[in-house]
Write an enzyme that holds these catalytic residues in place. Structure first.
Site, PDB file in Angstrom:
ATOM      1  N   CYS A  53      -1.030  -9.434  29.139  1.00 17.17           N
ATOM      2  CA  CYS A  53      -0.142  -9.908  29.943  1.00 17.17           C
ATOM      3  C   CYS A  53       0.187 -11.216  30.320  1.00 17.17           C
ATOM      4  CB  CYS A  53      -0.378  -9.271  31.441  1.00 17.17           C
ATOM      5  SG  CYS A  53      -0.645  -7.689  31.573  1.00 17.17           S
TER       6      CYS A  53
ATOM      7  N   HIS B  35       8.574   6.194   5.284  1.00 20.34           N
ATOM      8  CA  HIS B  35       7.655   6.586   5.994  1.00 20.34           C
ATOM      9  C   HIS B  35       6.544   5.861   6.766  1.00 20.34           C
ATOM     10  CE1 HIS B  35       5.392   5.816   2.356  1.00 20.34           C
ATOM     11  NE2 HIS B  35       4.325   6.572   2.702  1.00 20.34           N
TER      12      HIS B  35
ATOM     13  N   GLY C  26      -1.865 -13.676  -0.607  1.00 18.45           N
ATOM     14  CA  GLY C  26      -2.780 -12.681  -1.019  1.00 18.45           C
ATOM     15  C   GLY C  26      -3.958 -13.029  -0.146  1.00 18.45           C
TER      16      GLY C  26
ATOM     17  N   GLY D 240       0.652  -1.136  -0.065  1.00 16.28           N
ATOM     18  CA  GLY D 240      -0.157  -0.062  -0.067  1.00 16.28           C
ATOM     19  C   GLY D 240       0.681   1.407   0.042  1.00 16.28           C
TER      20      GLY D 240
END
Lengths: 344, 344
Positions: A211, A178, A313, A171
């Protein structure tokens, strides 16, 4: 000659955190150690036209802040040039929960007020997140936290999703390293489902499911403050969770010292994933709690970071049923990653 | 010269059927009419090595039935050679609901008993589903129904997911036209969520949300027994639902006469989608009810067929939040598809 291990029978597992059913189906798989990405990310060193590179700041949408605050920045928080939500819309002065949203007759509607930000993690085009030092990755995590603290001031923002898309098929539209932050006027359905599921576990056992989750078979690596596992009902092969040892409901409770520790573990895991799985495209997501939580929700709300390498996929079965088919049992994925040595 | 229409503000919509939030974000989009697949499916005429072609039946997993039952078959139902679930496992004599499944300490587990079948929709490699006559597509739908009626005899099967993956990037590993059926020992989470959401709508309005959904703006095409719409909160651009006019909880209630009618509408919609969107990879899924439903669930349980063309990828935001970002408002998608003329 390598021999094929005996095939296990398929089984369905339901994750106590995500509440999702996963079909483990080893008959469909090659050996777990043979999983490799078919579309590895190739480093792209062509930075001349990249707006995220240092020197090209004028090509970007407005800056929110940079670290350090001078021309030789190491990371920048900027607005997304193509935001999914608008920071310019009027926003209701309060919560857009179901009761206050408009019912159109066809479904509920909420105005698209929100923030869609981008974090440029490095000034250099060819550097990936996992190339940074643990303290530099820690700086990226601290920048997320700083921006979350700013956005929490807006009453109508209910949830902040931090995520990273690495590689086009995961994507990412830009190859310069970034990550992104999308601040929403709603609590997303996966978040509500997760909290309800963790609440149910807490009511049954008196314990927080994260936890309690640590199991030797599923463990990959651990540090002073974090541990990483292949989750018991992984939706995807080689899915990895990094979980803070100390119970903590919100990512933005992360202390600076622990951010460096997390940066080191994230670096190690990303390096291992790249080496073992042929530098796959991947996503990571920070699963935190809604901005507003009640005191009664705190005992079972525990944030974590989820990493999903893109190896298989998604098709009509997954889209239709919301179930996933995973050909790799998580104890196999954990063992392979745990035993892998990487030069750091 | 074409002018760009004024940009609408983003908005969030919650679908009353799927209970999913979708961000409509036209600022990210090109004009709706400019959406085209970047990876169109190219017809592959190389049938020499295809096990699904007529004459190569011996290369396939065992056959379940063929139509007609002679060497010149028009469609075949076979076992999947790489089944996600095993028809050979012992299966519990009853329902595997949460109360009877084993709790491992890490999560719930159910043995992977189930059926994973393949429908070869045509004997000819180069023929696609949309190339068939309405009555031939009707025969495929009737074959689904026939197989569902067989599988319903197994007490431990709770839900049957029919789906089609067309094109490699939509999850198809074979180019010969086929669809699949996965029969599960659980009710998948999306199905429970959908039924709960439809129940809530029914409790509020006294009406079934799919009987009520028809809106002129969202309508694409209609026939005597079915109508097709771009749903109000489409998760994906150009997503399409085909809905039976008469209230019906289960797909396998479909009568033969109506199957031909549905075949004609499905053919028209697939042809329109291929023409408008550059022959995109796509998935379709039949959303039906669990095999066991109570009388009180029937008034709001209404099956439909969902078609999703693969035009945009999914990234970390969608994986993390369960929300989708859709750049095309459904009334725009519906108008484009409604007004398109295709030679049939």
């Amino acid at each position: 000659m390598a021999t094929t291990p005996p095939t296990r029978s398929p089984e369905l597992r339901k994750d106590p955190v995500t509440n999702r059913w996963v079909i483990f189906s080893p008959a469909r798989a090659k050996r777990p150690s043979d999983f490799k990405s078919k579309s590895p990310e190739n480093p792209n060193n062509n930075s001349s036209s990249c707006p995220f590179c240092i020197g090209n700041e004028h090509q970007c949408a407005p800056e929110i802040f940079r670290v350090p605050p001078d021309p030789n920045w190491k990371l920048r928080f900027i607005e997304n040039l193509y935001p999914a939500l608008s920071r310019k819309l009027d926003h209701p002065n309060g919560q857009n929960d179901d009761s206050s949203s408009e019912l159109s007759g066809l479904g509920r509607v909420v105005p698209g007020f929100g923030f869609h930000d981008v974090v440029i993690e490095t000034p250099v085009h060819s550097v990936q997140l996992s190339d940074l030092d643990p303290s530099e990755i820690g700086d990226v995590l601290i920048a997320y936290k700083r921006r979350i603290e700013q956005i929490k001031q807006f009453d109508s923002i209910q949830y902040i999703q931090v995520f990273k898309n690495h590689g086009a098929s995961a994507g990412a539209s830009m190859s310069h390293s970034h990550s992104q932050m999308l601040s929403l006027p709603i609590v997303p359905p996966s978040v509500s489902t997760r909290l309800n599921s963790m609440k149910e576990h807490f009511n049954q056992t008196g314990k927080c499911s994260l936890c309690q989750v640590q199991s030797k078979d599923l463990l990959i690596n651990e540090t002073s403050h974090f541990f990483s596992i292949a989750p018991y009902a992984s939706s995807f092969p080689f899915e990895i969770w990094i979980i803070p040892r100390d119970h903590s409901s919100h990512f933005d409770e992360l202390e600076n010292k622990k951010a460096v520790d997390l940066g080191g573990l994230l670096k190690l895991i990303l390096k291992k994933m790249a080496l073992q799985l042929n530098n796959p495209p991947f996503n990571f997501m920070i699963h935190t709690s809604p901005i507003q939580v009640t005191d009664s929700e705190l005992p079972y709300s525990h944030w974590f970071l989820q990493i999903i390498p893109q190896l298989t996929g998604v098709g009509g079965f997954e889209l239709g049923s919301g179930c996933y088919i995973n050909p790799v049992f998580p104890h196999d994925a954990a063992k392979i990653l745990r035993e892998l040595n990487v030069p750091i």
